[in-house]
Motif scaffolding. Structure first.
Motif, PDB file in Angstrom:
ATOM      1  N   LEU A  62      40.103  44.974  31.602  1.00 55.64           N
ATOM      2  CA  LEU A  62      40.062  45.737  32.853  1.00 55.64           C
ATOM      3  C   LEU A  62      38.861  45.357  33.720  1.00 55.64           C
ATOM      4  O   LEU A  62      38.514  46.088  34.645  1.00 55.64           O
ATOM      5  CB  LEU A  62      39.981  47.241  32.531  1.00 55.64           C
ATOM      6  N   LYS A  63      38.252  44.233  33.475  1.00 54.95           N
ATOM      7  CA  LYS A  63      36.995  43.869  34.132  1.00 54.95           C
ATOM      8  C   LYS A  63      37.100  43.780  35.645  1.00 54.95           C
ATOM      9  O   LYS A  63      36.115  43.977  36.361  1.00 54.95           O
ATOM     10  CB  LYS A  63      36.480  42.532  33.586  1.00 54.95           C
ATOM     11  N   ASN A  64      38.291  43.512  36.174  1.00 58.05           N
ATOM     12  CA  ASN A  64      38.456  43.411  37.627  1.00 58.05           C
ATOM     13  C   ASN A  64      38.958  44.709  38.258  1.00 58.05           C
ATOM     14  O   ASN A  64      39.246  44.761  39.453  1.00 58.05           O
ATOM     15  CB  ASN A  64      39.416  42.270  37.974  1.00 58.05           C
ATOM     16  N   TRP A  65      39.070  45.762  37.460  1.00 57.47           N
ATOM     17  CA  TRP A  65      39.534  47.056  37.958  1.00 57.47           C
ATOM     18  C   TRP A  65      38.324  47.973  38.178  1.00 57.47           C
ATOM     19  O   TRP A  65      37.426  48.057  37.349  1.00 57.47           O
ATOM     20  CB  TRP A  65      40.463  47.737  36.945  1.00 57.47           C
ATOM     21  N   ARG A  66      38.318  48.719  39.257  1.00 58.50           N
ATOM     22  CA  ARG A  66      37.284  49.729  39.480  1.00 58.50           C
ATOM     23  C   ARG A  66      37.656  50.591  40.688  1.00 58.50           C
ATOM     24  O   ARG A  66      38.485  50.212  41.516  1.00 58.50           O
ATOM     25  CB  ARG A  66      35.907  49.098  39.685  1.00 58.50           C
ATOM     26  N   TYR A  88      37.717  55.476  49.901  1.00 62.05           N
ATOM     27  CA  TYR A  88      37.735  54.882  48.565  1.00 62.05           C
ATOM     28  C   TYR A  88      38.301  53.471  48.604  1.00 62.05           C
ATOM     29  O   TYR A  88      39.074  53.102  49.501  1.00 62.05           O
ATOM     30  CB  TYR A  88      38.554  55.743  47.590  1.00 62.05           C
ATOM     31  N   TYR A  89      37.868  52.678  47.621  1.00 63.74           N
ATOM     32  CA  TYR A  89      38.384  51.325  47.439  1.00 63.74           C
ATOM     33  C   TYR A  89      38.813  51.194  45.977  1.00 63.74           C
ATOM     34  O   TYR A  89      38.025  51.460  45.063  1.00 63.74           O
ATOM     35  CB  TYR A  89      37.305  50.285  47.774  1.00 63.74           C
ATOM     36  N   PHE A  90      40.057  50.800  45.777  1.00 65.18           N
ATOM     37  CA  PHE A  90      40.620  50.682  44.440  1.00 65.18           C
ATOM     38  C   PHE A  90      40.913  49.206  44.161  1.00 65.18           C
ATOM     39  O   PHE A  90      41.776  48.601  44.797  1.00 65.18           O
ATOM     40  CB  PHE A  90      41.900  51.519  44.333  1.00 65.18           C
ATOM     41  N   ASN A  95      44.783  43.087  43.866  1.00 67.24           N
ATOM     42  CA  ASN A  95      43.909  42.729  44.988  1.00 67.24           C
ATOM     43  C   ASN A  95      42.557  42.168  44.558  1.00 67.24           C
ATOM     44  O   ASN A  95      41.673  41.960  45.387  1.00 67.24           O
ATOM     45  CB  ASN A  95      43.691  43.947  45.902  1.00 67.24           C
ATOM     46  N   ASN A  96      42.377  41.935  43.272  1.00 66.13           N
ATOM     47  CA  ASN A  96      41.098  41.407  42.797  1.00 66.13           C
ATOM     48  C   ASN A  96      41.330  40.391  41.683  1.00 66.13           C
ATOM     49  O   ASN A  96      40.700  40.450  40.615  1.00 66.13           O
ATOM     50  CB  ASN A  96      40.207  42.554  42.302  1.00 66.13           C
ATOM     51  N   SER A  97      42.223  39.462  41.956  1.00 66.98           N
ATOM     52  CA  SER A  97      42.599  38.487  40.923  1.00 66.98           C
ATOM     53  C   SER A  97      41.462  37.519  40.595  1.00 66.98           C
ATOM     54  O   SER A  97      41.421  36.953  39.494  1.00 66.98           O
ATOM     55  CB  SER A  97      43.830  37.694  41.380  1.00 66.98           C
ATOM     56  N   GLY A 120      44.515  43.754  32.798  1.00 68.15           N
ATOM     57  CA  GLY A 120      44.566  45.209  32.741  1.00 68.15           C
ATOM     58  C   GLY A 120      45.977  45.727  32.540  1.00 68.15           C
ATOM     59  O   GLY A 120      46.212  46.650  31.753  1.00 68.15           O
ATOM     60  N   LYS A 121      46.921  45.147  33.241  1.00 64.82           N
ATOM     61  CA  LYS A 121      48.312  45.577  33.076  1.00 64.82           C
ATOM     62  C   LYS A 121      48.804  45.310  31.662  1.00 64.82           C
ATOM     63  O   LYS A 121      49.579  46.094  31.099  1.00 64.82           O
ATOM     64  CB  LYS A 121      49.190  44.880  34.108  1.00 64.82           C
ATOM     65  N   ASP A 122      48.350  44.210  31.074  1.00 65.35           N
ATOM     66  CA  ASP A 122      48.696  43.930  29.678  1.00 65.35           C
ATOM     67  C   ASP A 122      48.198  45.061  28.770  1.00 65.35           C
ATOM     68  O   ASP A 122      48.893  45.491  27.843  1.00 65.35           O
ATOM     69  CB  ASP A 122      48.071  42.613  29.216  1.00 65.35           C
ATOM     70  N   PHE A 123      46.979  45.505  29.043  1.00 59.02           N
ATOM     71  CA  PHE A 123      46.385  46.576  28.236  1.00 59.02           C
ATOM     72  C   PHE A 123      47.228  47.846  28.327  1.00 59.02           C
ATOM     73  O   PHE A 123      47.560  48.464  27.308  1.00 59.02           O
ATOM     74  CB  PHE A 123      44.962  46.844  28.694  1.00 59.02           C
ATOM     75  N   TYR A 124      47.583  48.237  29.543  1.00 55.86           N
ATOM     76  CA  TYR A 124      48.355  49.466  29.710  1.00 55.86           C
ATOM     77  C   TYR A 124      49.743  49.354  29.072  1.00 55.86           C
ATOM     78  O   TYR A 124      50.255  50.318  28.488  1.00 55.86           O
ATOM     79  CB  TYR A 124      48.483  49.808  31.193  1.00 55.86           C
TER      80      TYR A 124
END
Length: 544
Positions: A253-257, A279-281, A286-288, A306-310
């Motif tokens: 999830l390193k590119n998620w915040r 807010y910025y998600f 959007n953060n490949s 991150g999607k793999d994790f979920y």
């Protein structure tokens, strides 16, 4: 004379009955371990011998009083209520359970026009409310949700609304308005609820709904860093408390915040900047450029993004047991951990796919309807009693439930520590029952329901009087007990209430003061523990 009699009555009640000192009836409010095996013949598609579903035959085998009690419990669980005569008519058909269940799947129920119920000022879109206090926005959206629940009749659409509302209070889906990264954006609460309701209505699988929630901005506003989000998804959905898994999830999830900033959002007519929180998600879409590219072994599979994790979380063998456990913890809060685990196992054995599958198994189980003697939620108390007494609260009453004010009824959810859509980890599975919460809850229900004669916003004396047997003071009191409490009054209650009424001058040789006695009795009801706690049905039909 009337005021003197009324104050005398209420004064006596405050001294004698405070906090329900007279428990009344054969009510058992002790905490039960949920043993619940009763040997009654198996009903509609039982999950197993230990988690039988109630059906018409097993319901009809109960005593008349217990049938009325269970019917009332079923209605109040769904935040609804009926008068005694209405309950009796439904029970007398012999198909009460089947009929109730069918209502929850009916798509042709005529519904009221909510546009006539909800005031216009609570329906203005958020975009037109710029500059309003955040609490007012929150109250606006909550008012719309809870008013819709109150006025919508039992049906499939109502069941969808109710499930979304219940889920929104749990650790699974709470939008966590109290969290600083969520608080500036009350609209996230509405979008979270609306998505849940829509997906449930589409009969989407639990896994699909959970995955869509995990990747959503609403979830990331609550848990806004890779470490925090990864840890919470593992713990919440899988009961995975292995700290070694957290950095692996965070890497995926390193590119998620989620970031919030205070910056210019508009320009005033005089050229001044108008600033507000935005807010910025950031995520895989959007953060490949910051996306992880190294394979990670986690949860028995290999993931990268991150999607793999979920996807790994919702595909894990512990996912469905985890979801069921979260809901079982709410509806069987008073059961032992071992008993709740047994119930989870029995539900999981039925291979539930949708949330409807899970809720059906919980709510229509004998364990819940006959054995779960948990403390009721605020909604189960307030809304069920309001329906039973034909109160039309008005949309503005619901909107004030989160804000303590000059009127006790304005802060019901707040004072009882049951705020909706607010807590980071959802409401407590066990309804707060500390002395302060109970005292404030009692005062709120007493004022908002039992002593509430505020014109069209409270109960109507003449309408209620027509329900009751007024041939004698004893029969009058008992008919109110049967209607509101769901049982006959005890001998102790009868002698004490009659003595208080006589001492206050409400009973004479020529008649009795029906209004003052109704107010007196309703005030007493507000102090009964059984108004706030579901009891266990001690005599369970032929199994007794």
């Amino acid at each position: 004379m009337f005021k003197k009699a009324l104050f005398t009555l209420l004064g006596f009640l405050a001294l004698i009955f405070f906090s329900g000192c007279v428990s009344g009836g054969s009510v058992d409010n002790s905490i039960d371990n949920g043993d619940g095996s009763n040997g009654v013949s198996a009903p509609v598609t039982p999950a197993s011998v230990s988690l039988e579903m109630i059906d018409d035959d097993s319901f009809n085998s109960l005593s008349e009083n217990d049938k009325i009690y269970v019917a009332n419990k079923l209605y109040s669980t769904f935040y609804k209520g009926k008068s005694l005569d209405e309950i009796k008519n439904e029970v007398s058909t012999g198909t009460f359970i089947t009929d109730f269940y069918k209502k929850l799947y009916s798509t042709d129920v005529e519904q009221p026009d909510l546009d006539k119920v909800l005031p216009d000022d609570y329906r203005i879109p958020y975009g037109n409310r710029f500059g309003d206090p955040l609490l007012e926005k929150f109250r606006s959206l909550y008012n719309n949700i809870i008013s819709t629940l109150y006025y919508t009749r039992l049906s499939k659409s109502y069941y969808n609304e109710w499930m979304a509302y219940v889920l929104g209070q749990t650790i699974l889906f709470s939008p966590a308005w109290e969290v600083e990264s969520v608080h500036p954006f009350p609209e996230l609460i509405s979008s979270n609820y609306d998505r849940l309701k829509k997906r449930i209505g589409e009969d989407k699988p639990v896994k699909d709904i959970a995955y869509e929630h995990m990747v959503s901005k609403e979830n990331w506003a609550r848990f806004r860093s890779p470490e925090d989000n990864g840890r919470e998804m593992l713990e919440i959905w899988l009961y995975d408390f292995n700290d070694l898994h957290v950095p692996l999830a965070a890497k995926a999830l390193k590119n998620w915040r989620w970031e919030i900033r205070y910056e210019k959002v508009a320009e005033a007519a005089d050229g001044r900047n108008i600033n507000d929180y935005v807010y910025y998600f950031f995520n895989d879409e959007n953060n490949s450029e910051e996306m992880n590219s190294e394979p990670i072994d986690l949860l028995g599979t290999t993931i990268t993004t991150g999607k793999d994790f979920y996807k790994a979380v919702v595909s894990h063998e512990d996912f469905m047991p985890g979801v069921v456990q979260r809901l079982v913890n709410v509806f069987f809060a008073n059961f032992t951990e071992d008993k709740r685990r047994e119930i989870v196992e029995e539900i999981v054995k039925t291979d539930p796919v949708t949330f409807r599958d899970i809720f059906d198994k919980i709510i229509f189980s004998k364990e819940y309807l006959l054995n779960a003697n948990r403390v009721k939620s605020y909604e189960e108390i307030y809304m069920a009693l309001a329906h039973k007494l034909d109160i039309t609260p008005g949309a503005e009453i619901f909107g004030r439930m989160h804000q303590p004010g000059s009127q006790v009824y304005e802060g019901g959810l707040t004072v009882s520590k049951q705020k909706a859509f607010t807590y980071k980890l959802g409401r407590s599975d066990i309804v707060p029952s500390d002395s302060d919460s109970i005292m404030r809850l009692h005062l709120n229900i007493r004022d908002a329901i039992f002593l509430n004669r505020r014109g069209t916003k409270g109960w109507n004396y003449s309408n209620l009087l027509s329900r009751y047997d007024v041939s004698s003071p004893e029969k009058y009191l008992n008919s109110m007990f049967l209607d509101i409490v769901g049982r006959e009054m005890t001998e102790d209650e009868k002698s004490t209430l009659l003595r208080i009424a006589e001492n206050a001058g409400c009973i004479s040789a020529t008649g009795f003061d029906k209004f003052t006695m109704m107010l007196m009795t309703f005030d007493y009801f507000s102090r009964l523990s059984e108004i706030y706690i579901y009891r266990k049905v001690e005599t369970q039909g032929d199994a007794s």
